[in-house]
Each structure stands twice: as C-alpha cells, then as structure tokens.
Design a protein around this motif. Structure first.
Motif, PDB file in Angstrom:
ATOM      1  N   GLN A 234      -2.718  44.198 131.963  1.00  0.00           N
ATOM      2  CA  GLN A 234      -2.616  45.885 131.560  1.00  0.00           C
ATOM      3  C   GLN A 234      -3.178  46.740 132.503  1.00  0.00           C
ATOM      4  O   GLN A 234      -2.651  47.950 132.625  1.00  0.00           O
ATOM      5  N   GLN A 235      -3.685  46.392 133.532  1.00  0.00           N
ATOM      6  CA  GLN A 235      -4.375  47.100 134.430  1.00  0.00           C
ATOM      7  C   GLN A 235      -3.953  47.180 135.982  1.00  0.00           C
ATOM      8  O   GLN A 235      -4.358  47.564 136.723  1.00  0.00           O
ATOM      9  N   VAL A 236      -3.152  46.146 136.238  1.00  0.00           N
ATOM     10  CA  VAL A 236      -2.461  45.986 137.687  1.00  0.00           C
ATOM     11  C   VAL A 236      -1.386  45.557 137.594  1.00  0.00           C
ATOM     12  O   VAL A 236      -0.433  45.433 136.703  1.00  0.00           O
ATOM     13  N   HIS A 237      -0.486  45.921 138.922  1.00  0.00           N
ATOM     14  CA  HIS A 237       0.781  45.739 139.108  1.00  0.00           C
ATOM     15  C   HIS A 237       1.275  44.403 139.795  1.00  0.00           C
ATOM     16  O   HIS A 237       2.406  44.264 140.031  1.00  0.00           O
ATOM     17  N   ILE A 238       0.466  43.826 140.474  1.00  0.00           N
ATOM     18  CA  ILE A 238       0.664  42.774 141.104  1.00  0.00           C
ATOM     19  C   ILE A 238       0.737  41.292 139.936  1.00  0.00           C
ATOM     20  O   ILE A 238       0.317  41.458 139.121  1.00  0.00           O
ATOM     21  N   PRO A 239       1.685  40.449 140.199  1.00  0.00           N
ATOM     22  CA  PRO A 239       1.857  39.239 139.482  1.00  0.00           C
ATOM     23  C   PRO A 239       0.704  38.407 139.356  1.00  0.00           C
ATOM     24  O   PRO A 239      -0.170  38.341 140.011  1.00  0.00           O
ATOM     25  N   ILE A 240       0.512  38.011 138.213  1.00  0.00           N
ATOM     26  CA  ILE A 240      -0.589  36.893 137.865  1.00  0.00           C
ATOM     27  C   ILE A 240      -0.205  35.471 137.535  1.00  0.00           C
ATOM     28  O   ILE A 240       1.002  35.337 136.942  1.00  0.00           O
ATOM     29  N   ILE A 241      -0.985  34.605 138.331  1.00  0.00           N
ATOM     30  CA  ILE A 241      -0.860  33.285 137.994  1.00  0.00           C
ATOM     31  C   ILE A 241      -1.791  32.878 136.884  1.00  0.00           C
ATOM     32  O   ILE A 241      -3.056  33.002 137.355  1.00  0.00           O
ATOM     33  N   GLY A 242      -1.383  32.585 135.643  1.00  0.00           N
ATOM     34  CA  GLY A 242      -2.311  32.070 134.727  1.00  0.00           C
ATOM     35  C   GLY A 242      -2.692  30.698 134.824  1.00  0.00           C
ATOM     36  O   GLY A 242      -2.066  29.955 134.823  1.00  0.00           O
ATOM     37  N   MET A 243      -4.129  30.541 134.452  1.00  0.00           N
ATOM     38  CA  MET A 243      -4.548  29.126 134.528  1.00  0.00           C
ATOM     39  C   MET A 243      -5.754  29.066 133.890  1.00  0.00           C
ATOM     40  O   MET A 243      -6.422  30.086 133.671  1.00  0.00           O
ATOM     41  N   GLY A 244      -6.215  27.826 133.151  1.00  0.00           N
ATOM     42  CA  GLY A 244      -7.409  27.582 132.510  1.00  0.00           C
ATOM     43  C   GLY A 244      -7.113  26.641 131.164  1.00  0.00           C
ATOM     44  O   GLY A 244      -6.684  27.407 130.340  1.00  0.00           O
ATOM     45  N   GLY A 245      -7.267  25.411 131.447  1.00  0.00           N
ATOM     46  CA  GLY A 245      -6.920  24.607 130.317  1.00  0.00           C
ATOM     47  C   GLY A 245      -5.524  24.448 129.725  1.00  0.00           C
ATOM     48  O   GLY A 245      -5.480  23.858 128.800  1.00  0.00           O
ATOM     49  N   ILE A 246      -4.576  24.557 130.702  1.00  0.00           N
ATOM     50  CA  ILE A 246      -3.123  24.397 130.250  1.00  0.00           C
ATOM     51  C   ILE A 246      -2.846  23.085 130.063  1.00  0.00           C
ATOM     52  O   ILE A 246      -2.815  22.440 131.267  1.00  0.00           O
ATOM     53  N   ALA A 247      -2.485  22.676 129.009  1.00  0.00           N
ATOM     54  CA  ALA A 247      -2.341  21.038 128.924  1.00  0.00           C
ATOM     55  C   ALA A 247      -0.722  20.941 128.286  1.00  0.00           C
ATOM     56  O   ALA A 247      -0.051  19.823 128.463  1.00  0.00           O
ATOM     57  N   THR A 248      -0.274  21.806 127.508  1.00  0.00           N
ATOM     58  CA  THR A 248       1.093  21.796 126.596  1.00  0.00           C
ATOM     59  C   THR A 248       1.906  22.963 126.999  1.00  0.00           C
ATOM     60  O   THR A 248       1.340  24.054 127.739  1.00  0.00           O
ATOM     61  N   ALA A 249       3.203  22.775 126.547  1.00  0.00           N
ATOM     62  CA  ALA A 249       4.086  23.958 127.094  1.00  0.00           C
ATOM     63  C   ALA A 249       3.682  25.119 126.179  1.00  0.00           C
ATOM     64  O   ALA A 249       3.805  26.539 126.464  1.00  0.00           O
ATOM     65  N   GLN A 250       3.217  25.057 124.894  1.00  0.00           N
ATOM     66  CA  GLN A 250       2.698  25.994 124.161  1.00  0.00           C
ATOM     67  C   GLN A 250       1.288  26.909 124.851  1.00  0.00           C
ATOM     68  O   GLN A 250       1.406  28.163 124.743  1.00  0.00           O
ATOM     69  N   ASP A 251       0.655  25.963 125.598  1.00  0.00           N
ATOM     70  CA  ASP A 251      -0.574  26.761 126.175  1.00  0.00           C
ATOM     71  C   ASP A 251       0.030  27.437 127.362  1.00  0.00           C
ATOM     72  O   ASP A 251      -0.157  28.820 127.622  1.00  0.00           O
ATOM     73  N   ALA A 252       1.074  27.155 128.216  1.00  0.00           N
ATOM     74  CA  ALA A 252       1.763  27.867 129.115  1.00  0.00           C
ATOM     75  C   ALA A 252       2.419  29.039 128.624  1.00  0.00           C
ATOM     76  O   ALA A 252       2.322  30.156 129.101  1.00  0.00           O
ATOM     77  N   LEU A 253       3.020  28.871 127.413  1.00  0.00           N
ATOM     78  CA  LEU A 253       3.805  30.212 126.779  1.00  0.00           C
ATOM     79  C   LEU A 253       2.578  31.186 126.339  1.00  0.00           C
ATOM     80  O   LEU A 253       2.779  32.366 126.399  1.00  0.00           O
TER      81      LEU A 253
END
Lengths: 321, 255
Positions: A234-253
């Motif tokens: 909500q505060q930056v304009h550059i893209p974010i790569i999210g990570m932290g415990g992703i193991a399933t497609a649900q998590d990624a979504l």
C-alpha cells in the motif's frame, strides 16, 4: 513453455511464471535438475554470494520447529569468482532468468560484489540486507533505513542490472525500510527474509544451533509475511516478490492478493523438492477454474479500496528509467 | 543416476532390540539404483510432524520385491514417529542420495561399525565376498549385538567389543583395532559415532591401510543445495550429502 496465463514482468525481468526459487533453498538450481524442470521456473535466485569464499557457521546449522525450520548456515558460499567460472555456465544451459543474491560486510564490499557480477548471463541482483546469521553486515544493514539506503545506492551505482532488495522482518516498521530502499533506487522488493529465533535442547541444556540463534522460515512465518506484504504494497510503487512459508498454490495466491506480483518458494524446496512444479500446475488449474486469463489480475485484490497495489500497473517503470 | 521422489508404503516394521527397528519400504525405483553407502531422505506425511526430511543409510535392498530396508534407533521426535508406522502407512522417500562407498577391488576387508552405523555396512557387506571380509562391532552392552545375526551370512570373522565388557573384548573398537590392522587388511570401512571414526581413520593412516568413512551430519535438502551439512575437508569444503556421505578418510579434516 511460454504461458501468458502466468507470465509477469518485474523490474524489467520477464518471467514465465510468478514462481521464483528463493535464495539459499535452491542452491545454484542445477542441484534440483532431476526433480524440477528448470526451464519452467519463473526465475532462480541462487545462494547468496560474497566477494570471497565463506565457510559459514560451526556446529549444527538446521533444525525442524513446529511448522518451520531454523537455520544458521552463515552464508557459506564459494565466492563470486568460483560462481562465475564454474557454476554460471552450467546454469546458463537452462532457459531461466538467474537472480544472484549478494551480501557484503561493508557498503564497499556490496559495491564490489555488484561490480564483479555485472556480467552477461546474470539477469538481476537481489541484495541481502537481512540475513540474521552473520555477525557483521547482513541484518545490521537491513534494520537501519540510512544504512539500507547506502547499500542500495552503492549497488545501483555498480551494476546495470535490475536490483531487488530483500528486507528483514526483524524490524518495528517494515514500511519505512521499504520506502527507504525504494527511494534509494531499488527496482523491486523481496519480502520477507527469516525471523530471528532459537531453540534449546532441554536434555543438553544448551542451544541447538552452533550459531545460538538462527532464521525461522517455513509455514510458521507465513502470516507474518502476508501481513508485511499487505502493509508494504500500500505504500510503495515498486513490485514486490512475496515469500515466507509458501508451500501450496493457495499460499502463493494469498501473497498475490496481498500485493505481491511474484512469489518465491523457499523452505518447501528443502523438504519437498518438486514444490515449484506442483505450484505451477496448480496455479494454471486455478486460473482455469476461476476463468482468469492472466494471473496478474489478482495482484493486490485483497488490498483496501483505492490502495490497489501499484506494481502491476506500473510494471513498465523500469523500462522507462 | 537421477534421484527420484517416491510415495512409499511400509511393508514391515520389525523390532530388533528395545530401541532399534528395521523398517522395510516399497521404493522400487530407488531399490533398483541405490548402492552401498548411499542414503534415502524420508518425510513423514502425517500433519504436524517434523517439516524436514531425515536421512537414513540403506541397510538392504530387494530389487525383486522393490523394497529397501533401513535400520534406526529411536532417539528423537522423528524416530519416535517412525516407530509408530505400521504396514500400509505412507511416507515420502527421496533418493538415492549421496556418493556411496568405493567398491573397486578392496582386497581383504575389515568393516568397523558402532550402533546404527552398522546399517550401511550391512548393505555393503552383502556386495563384498564373505571369504575376504571380517567385521568389528562396537556396542555398549551385549543386548545391542543382534547385529551378529545380520552379518553372520556375509563375513568370515566377527570381532566384538562392548563398553561394559558383557560380550567380547572390554572397551571400544579401538581396544582391538590396532592389533587387527597388523593382520593384512587392505581396506577398512568404518561407520559410527564421529570420535570412533576419527580414531579408526587415524589408526588406519598410521598403518597405511586405505580407509573409507561414512559421515553423518544434520541436513536439510540432502541434494547439495542448502549447505547445512558441510564440513572442512583437507583440500576443500565438503558437502556430506553429495560429496559423501562416504569419503576416503584422507579427504576429511573436520570430524
């Protein structure tokens, strides 16, 4: 496989899928070639490199915890020169973008690593200012906005490649760090690195890890990571790569809905090495089920009205610079 | 030799003593390829179990049945959960992993093992000739020495030491090894606790007998990526999971 369904462009990097192999959990990629079709991975972020080889920490380096793991590898790596001469040529036989994670013990060393890696065959740099496992550098740069700014500026000055900055969750206000590195010229953010933690062996009455403390990762930290992506998006304009415990497609979504344009799979690679393949298929199935023609449509949809994540709509920013 | 992920079923869970079990698993592709000294990386699939896989040296294979055996001692959370598995329970196996023992023309051979370190040696001994192979086993008490029965068909002599003197020679394997090494062995393979392997390796070097060791380290990926299991070698950093776990003793400097 060219699949516009899942494709995304981040900081000028064209990825076939939004699924990136997170640094430190996928080696140099080639180790996984038996189990993962590397040509179908969005990008590979290789093990963190320093200017000279590093032997890492003594003693036990990894242990399972409830829904997670603690690690204290200490950034063991063979150094830039070895990587360029012996590993990069192997990795370049695959059609996959290569992001190199870098760290140094001083601003000058970050600059020198960036310069050494400003060569053909490397697609982007990810600055590690957030590793909790080395005494000097690493985390110190990631918890002070002024130091983070200096590192990002020094790296930007010494490379022609897109620069992604990987932030630490071990701060009171991640948004101020995110803004600082955006202002310093970072082209994208990786959120989040590991959370500082420790485990004590009750029978031996002493810490399990040789380094005493380590970085907590895996599904245990996912809610923390989702929250931070949501706040920062909500505060930056550059893209974010999210990570932290992703193991399933649900998590990624979850991460994409919170505002991440791409996501990285980390710890899951260590215990289920074919996770990236499974997720690619599952995201395709999700798009088909939900009648989505481009997965990027969902990025930021969970954000408050009027605060839709900017990255998707400004993804050409990098090209304009 | 590509590594594979197999969804495996438990075929047999058999207690060997109060704390040690033999687990037989369906894993046809791994059974077909695995060589002595290599390991498999096991993940429990019940919810709430340890996230990381645990490595186990393969103790036996049956290519016809497509099964592999591991032998483990209940020592922690993971092995306690493993001991609760019954036939038809499922788990995930990654393998075969690592570099196995060097088998090229070992000549007259002595195997030295302690505790569950004897498990990978059991697979090894099934591939060596019984007429030229002996084994030296170290245990705390005679109760642990069910291993004799397992090794008997594959070796000529079994030498035994126990810490409490309840069977064989009183002491550790080092109580017998120096005298055994004067008897013309051309190759020693050792697997057991680190102090034991270090002592055996030093004794072998002193007698100029080639020695292979099998290192054990906490590891995560098992594929050379995470660097959880590295140690210092004499010439370079070693990844126990991919450069080993079987090494020439002269390659190792950090036990």
């Amino acid at each position: 496989m060219v699949n516009s369904l899942l494709a995304v462009t981040i900081a000028g990097l064209h990825l076939k899928t939004p699924l990136i192999a997170a640094s430190g959990t996928f080696g140099f990629g080639v180790e996984f070639a038996d189990l993962v079709n590397l040509n179908q991975v969005g990008a590979i972020c290789v093990k963190g490199l320093s200017l000279t080889p590093c032997a890492g920490n003594k003693g036990q380096r990894v242990v399972s915890t409830p829904s997670g793991i603690l690690n204290a590898i200490g950034l063991e790596n063979p150094g830039c020169t070895y990587f360029l001469e012996h590993i990069l040529p192997q990795l370049r036989t695959y059609q996959v973008p290569v992001i190199v994670n870098i760290y140094g013990h001083s601003v000058e060393e970050y600059a020198a690593v960036a310069q050494a890696l400003d060569v053909e065959g490397i697609d982007a740099l990810e600055i590690n200012i957030s590793c909790p496992n080395v005494k000097q550098g690493g985390l110190a740069f990631g918890t002070d906005p002024h130091m983070a700014t200096s590192v990002v500026q020094a790296v930007k000055k010494n490379t022609h490649k897109p620069v992604i900055t990987k932030l630490s969750p071990n701060v009171t206000d991640i948004v101020s760090l995110a803004r600082a590195v955006e202002d310093a010229g970072s082209d994208a953010l990786s959120l989040i690195n590991t959370l500082l933690g420790m485990k004590i062996d009750v029978r031996a009455r002493k810490p399990v890890l040789g380094n005493i403390v380590g970085g907590l990762s895996g599904p245990a930290i996912r809610p923390v990571a989702v929250r931070m992506v949501y706040q920062v998006a909500q505060q930056v304009h550059i893209p974010i790569i999210g990570m932290g415990g992703i193991a399933t497609a649900q998590d990624a979504l979850e991460f994409m809905l919170a505002g991440a344009s791409a996501i990285a799979v980390g710890t899951a690679n260590l215990y289920q090495p074919d996770t990236l393949c499974t997720l690619t298929q599952d995201l395709q199935d999700y798009c088909a089920r939900e009648q989505i023609s481009c997965l990027q449509e969902i990025v930021g949809q969970a954000l408050p009205q009027g605060k839709k994540s900017m990255p998707y709509f400004s993804r050409n920013n990098y090209d304009k610079k | 030799m590509p590594k594979v992920l197999e969804q495996s079923g438990v075929v047999l869970q058999k207690p060997l003593d109060a704390r040690t079990y033999l687990l037989r698993l369906n894993a046809a592709q791994i059974a077909e390829q695995v060589v002595p000294g290599q390991f498999v990386h096991i993940k429990l699939t019940m919810p709430g179990e340890a996230l990381l896989r645990h490595p186990f040296g393969v103790a036996a294979v049956d290519k016809t049945q497509g099964t592999i055996d591991i032998i483990y001692r209940v020592a922690g959370e993971f092995t306690r959960a493993l001991a609760k598995l019954t036939p038809c329970d499922r788990l995930s196996i990654l393998g075969p992993l690592g570099r196995g023992f060097d088998l090229a023309a070992p000549g007259r051979t002595l195997l030295v093992g302690g505790g569950t370190g004897l498990a990978p040696l059991l697979f090894l001994v099934s591939r060596l000739g019984a007429e030229k192979t002996d084994v030296l086993m170290g245990a705390r008490t005679k109760e642990e020495l069910f291993w004799q029965k397992l090794f008997r068909p594959f070796v000529q002599h079994i030498f035994i030491t126990t810490d409490d003197g309840s069977l064989g020679t009183h002491g550790t394997v080092m109580a017998l090894l120096p005298s055994l090494l004067t008897q013309g062995y051309q190759r020693v393979y050792v697997c057991g606790p680190s102090p034991m392997m270090k002592a055996v390796a030093n004794a072998c070097e002193a007698q100029d007998v080639a020695c292979q060791v099998s290192l054990e380290r906490y590891m995560a990926c098992g594929m050379g990526a995470c660097l959880s299991c590295t140690c210092q070698g004499r010439e370079k950093r070693l990844k126990v999971c991919t450069d080993g776990p079987a090494f020439w003793s002269k390659e190792v400097s950090e036990w």
